[in-house]
Design a protein around this motif. Structure first.
Motif, PDB file in Angstrom:
ATOM      1  N   SER A 104       2.273   1.637  -3.456  1.00 41.83           N
ATOM      2  CA  SER A 104       1.312   1.551  -4.569  1.00 41.83           C
ATOM      3  C   SER A 104       1.007   2.883  -5.261  1.00 41.83           C
ATOM      4  O   SER A 104       0.786   2.872  -6.467  1.00 41.83           O
ATOM      5  N   PRO A 105       1.000   4.025  -4.555  1.00 37.71           N
ATOM      6  CA  PRO A 105       0.615   5.242  -5.278  1.00 37.71           C
ATOM      7  C   PRO A 105       1.442   5.461  -6.543  1.00 37.71           C
ATOM      8  O   PRO A 105       0.903   5.748  -7.605  1.00 37.71           O
TER       9      PRO A 105
ATOM     10  N   ILE B 297      -1.522   4.480 -14.832  1.00 35.97           N
ATOM     11  CA  ILE B 297      -2.534   5.288 -15.504  1.00 35.97           C
ATOM     12  C   ILE B 297      -1.890   6.253 -16.498  1.00 35.97           C
ATOM     13  O   ILE B 297      -2.306   6.360 -17.643  1.00 35.97           O
TER      14      ILE B 297
ATOM     15  N   ALA C   6       0.838  -1.197   0.000  1.00 37.52           N
ATOM     16  CA  ALA C   6       0.000   0.000   0.000  1.00 37.52           C
ATOM     17  C   ALA C   6       0.875   1.250   0.000  1.00 37.52           C
ATOM     18  O   ALA C   6       0.577   2.237  -0.659  1.00 37.52           O
ATOM     19  N   PHE C   7       1.998   1.159   0.729  1.00 34.45           N
ATOM     20  CA  PHE C   7       2.881   2.322   0.795  1.00 34.45           C
ATOM     21  C   PHE C   7       3.453   2.682  -0.570  1.00 34.45           C
ATOM     22  O   PHE C   7       3.550   3.851  -0.930  1.00 34.45           O
TER      23      PHE C   7
ATOM     24  N   ILE D 295       0.403   2.921  -9.241  1.00 34.24           N
ATOM     25  CA  ILE D 295      -0.939   3.159  -9.794  1.00 34.24           C
ATOM     26  C   ILE D 295      -0.918   4.387 -10.711  1.00 34.24           C
ATOM     27  O   ILE D 295      -1.402   4.360 -11.837  1.00 34.24           O
ATOM     28  N   VAL D 296      -0.274   5.448 -10.230  1.00 29.81           N
ATOM     29  CA  VAL D 296      -0.192   6.649 -11.061  1.00 29.81           C
ATOM     30  C   VAL D 296       0.594   6.354 -12.330  1.00 29.81           C
ATOM     31  O   VAL D 296       0.225   6.755 -13.424  1.00 29.81           O
TER      32      VAL D 296
END
Lengths: 303, 431
Positions: A21-22, A29, A18-19, A25-26
């Motif tokens: 992942s940003p 995209i 989760a740490f 994910i960005v």
């Protein structure tokens, strides 16, 4: 109680992902998806406004391979890149050395070299366009005093390459100098002292200590410069002005690959073909990066 | 895992969700419109002269606010608009479409509001027929734009420079100097010998005259109506090309590219004495040359009689959230009131022929141009207008031709190599 334990366990396993992942994910995209979608579009006859006109396989790639305008744009890009980057890196290394010396108002000079980089590219492009202007430019005015006939800087290949390279160097030399300076400061002073005791000249010290110690930074700086140089767009675009600036001069003498890409996509409305250019440009940058690393590996590391 | 870590993890997940939501949403917050307060964004190129009209419209329609963005560079404007229309987003509520782009945007007619669903068919007969047809699809069922102005053509010239060169300065006599383009070239040669100054040229650039001649040449230019490239077989193209080359040969041109810094500086420094002058150009000349040149410019009829350069349409993209209000606005701006307003402030010639006989337009004079009767001059040009079909790839082909012509003008290419190179470049650009 047990549910809570379980939750804590899962959390411990998931949290690290989760740490981080940003970013992923960005990136997925805004990086990965466009990359793959561009590849998909490049296999189609795709008009910007009329949309998908059907699958054509590798026809766009075959056409690009025989497209003299593309090769000309590539020559321009590589030419401007070499003309800009080599003096820029040499100058930056020397500048870093100078800034590392004992100077009065050191911070002032160090910040000063970064100023051109802070200026907006658009402003730089417009000012340099005026400086190198044919009829009323400062450079031609100066040359006129030396008895040189005014040069149509935009009109010829070499002159336009030169002017654009000056523009690029003006912006990026200081920035690179600062990065090199940072790594210069981590070179142990003892090395220089030992060299001096052994009677090494300043040049020998530079070549045998400074350059090898800076190697990782030089690799980084030149890869970044390569990526920027091969994608060069704004400077040559603003160097010409008028309705048709995207064609980079009357014979495309300073049109870069990135400009050719935009011209194909938005003036020519050939979105599929432009995507092909984009992918080939991507591959070219990758190849250049590899060549870069291979060449710079040959700089000897300090033992 | 301790408490701080847990909170951080929660914050990280929240951030991810936030990023995702921002990527997908974006439209939710825009709830104006329903409350009565509407902001209409108008996207234009150059100066349309609408400032006063907006004020009046806002006064008559409480709750409507109009914000205009005007891009000075037409090439940049077209690129951006193409992007926005292709993406069906962010194009604003009203956009301007330039003459060269109408066929292009008709390809994406599903991304514009069909004005035929909003009373277009009752309005269209008031417009010049070619203006009404230009933004209507081939099957006649979709119309994407409402005509505003046309670029009825005249020739602007510098009175003071003509006098210096020993040429007549009165606009009637000047018009008699050049009934045809060959006469125009002959006048240019006389001007060059008379002015005795190699810094002052007769015309600004070969391309501007070339385009003007080409647009006079009949109903097709580079493409026929099936969008087939006909540069090689259409005599109008070769004729315009040859005349432009004659002017280059006679060294009449100042070799400045239109809409560049050099060109703009040329107005201020007086480096050319004539310029092909559509109605909208009068506003541009005044803006560039400035007050110091008041009365030094004048306007005569153009060689070859009539012609057209430019002209615009207003359209409403489907991505607009205030389509109804936007349609009302373009109807107002394209109405007789709107068009006369644009004529008064920027010299833009109306596309409603009924206005041509009104005293307001017939007797209009422009003090900057030595009181030239702009109404009569440009109306004469507009009445002789022949509709010209421009293909979807008109802009890239025109760019290719202009580039080659400029390379001949600058001496990079010989004249004999120019034409084959232009045809080759056009074939490539038309792909």
């Amino acid at each position: 109680m047990r549910i809570r334990d379980r939750f804590a366990k899962t959390e411990a396993r998931v949290a690290p992902y989760a740490f981080i992942s940003p970013f992923f994910i960005v990136f997925a995209i805004f990086g990965l998806f466009p990359l793959i979608y561009t590849a998909w579009v490049s296999l189609h006859d795709w008009s910007l406004l009329a949309g998908d006109q059907g699958y054509v396989g590798f026809a766009n790639y075959r056409e690009l391979f025989h497209d003299s305008d593309f090769w000309r744009a590539l020559t321009n890009t590589v030419g401007i890149f070499l003309l800009a980057t080599i003096p820029q890196l040499i100058l930056a290394t020397v500048l870093a050395q100078v800034l590392n010396a004992r100077l009065r108002a050191r911070t002032f000079w160090r910040m000063g070299v970064l100023l051109p980089n802070v200026t907006s590219v658009a402003a730089v492009g417009i000012i340099f366009g005026l400086i190198f202007s044919r009829d009323y430019g400062v450079v031609n005015w100066g040359l006129g005093h030396l008895g040189v006939n005014p040069i149509d800087w935009q009109g010829h290949r070499w002159s336009s390459w030169f002017a654009i390279s000056v523009m690029v160097d003006w912006r990026w030399t200081g920035y690179n100098a600062l990065i090199l300076l940072a790594s210069l400061q981590s070179v142990p002073k003892e090395l220089y002292e030992a060299a001096r005791i052994d009677g090494a000249s300043a040049w020998r010290q530079f070549w045998s200590i400074t350059v090898p110690m800076l190697r990782p930074t030089i690799i980084f700086v030149s890869i970044v410069a390569t990526i920027g140089g091969i994608q060069l767009f704004t400077e040559p675009l603003l160097f010409g002005s008028g309705v048709n600036a995207i064609s980079g001069g009357n014979s495309g003498q300073y049109q870069t690959v990135a400009m050719y890409l935009v011209q194909q996509a938005f003036t020519g409305q050939r979105f599929g073909y432009a995507s092909t250019v984009a992918w080939v440009l991507f591959l070219i940058i990758a190849v250049f990066a590899v060549i870069n690393v291979a060449l710079l590996r040959r700089i000897k590391s300090v033992e | 895992m301790n408490r701080t870590q847990r909170i951080a993890a929660a914050a990280a997940s929240a951030l991810v969700v936030g990023v995702l939501a921002a990527g997908c949403g974006g439209s939710g917050s825009d709830s104006e419109g329903s409350g009565g307060n509407v902001t209409l964004r108008v996207n234009l190129f150059g100066q349309f002269g609408y400032k006063d009209l907006y004020k009046q419209y806002e006064k008559d329609h409480p709750g409507v606010k109009i914000v205009e963005t005007a891009e000075g560079d037409l090439g940049k404007y077209n690129t951006k608009l193409s992007q926005q229309i292709a993406a069906n987003a962010a194009a604003g509520d009203v956009v301007a479409i330039e003459e060269g782009q109408t066929v292009n945007f008709l390809q994406a007619s599903d991304k514009f509001v069909n004005l035929q669903d909003h009373g277009y068919n009752e309005l269209k007969d008031a417009y010049l027929p070619y203006v009404a047809n230009a933004t209507t699809s081939a099957d006649g069922k979709t119309t994407i734009g409402l005509g505003t102005d046309v670029g009825g053509l005249a020739m602007c010239y510098r009175r003071d420079l003509f006098e210096k060169a020993g040429l007549p300065t009165d606009r009637e006599e000047v018009a008699k100097l050049w009934p045809t383009w060959d006469d125009f070239i002959a006048t240019g040669e006389k001007f060059t010998t008379g002015i005795k100054d190699d810094k002052i040229h007769f015309i600004d650039a070969a391309t501007n005259v070339y385009n003007s001649i080409l647009m006079q040449g009949g109903d097709e230019t580079y493409f026929d109506r099936d969008n087939k490239l006909v540069v090689d077989s259409n005599p109008a193209v070769k004729n315009a090309w040859d005349l432009a080359n004659k002017m280059i040969d006679a060294k009449l041109t100042a070799k400045v590219q239109a809409f560049t810094k050099e060109w703009n500086a040329g107005f201020k420094n007086g480096s050319f004495a004539t310029i092909a002058c559509p109605a909208w150009m009068t506003g541009y000349i005044k803006g560039q040359a400035g007050d110091a040149f008041t009365g030094k410019w004048d306007i005569a009829t153009v060689p070859g009689g009539g012609g057209n350069w430019g002209g615009s349409w207003l359209a409403v993209p489907k991505s607009s959230k205030h389509q109804k209000e936007a349609i009302d606005l373009i109807k107002f701006l394209a109405s007789d009131k709107g068009q006369m307003g644009a004529f008064k402030s920027e010299g833009r010639l109306p596309s409603l022929p009924a206005l041509y006989d009104t005293p307001e337009l017939k007797d209009a004079k422009n003090p900057y141009f030595n009181d030239a009767p702009i109404g009569q001059l440009f109306v004469a040009g507009a009445k002789n207008l022949k509709p010209v079909y421009l293909g979807a790839k008109n802009v890239p082909v025109r760019d290719a031709f202009e580039n080659v012509l400029r390379s001949v003008e600058s001496g990079d290419r010989s004249e004999s190599k120019g034409w084959p190179a232009a045809v080759k470049a056009a074939e490539k650009a038309a792909k």
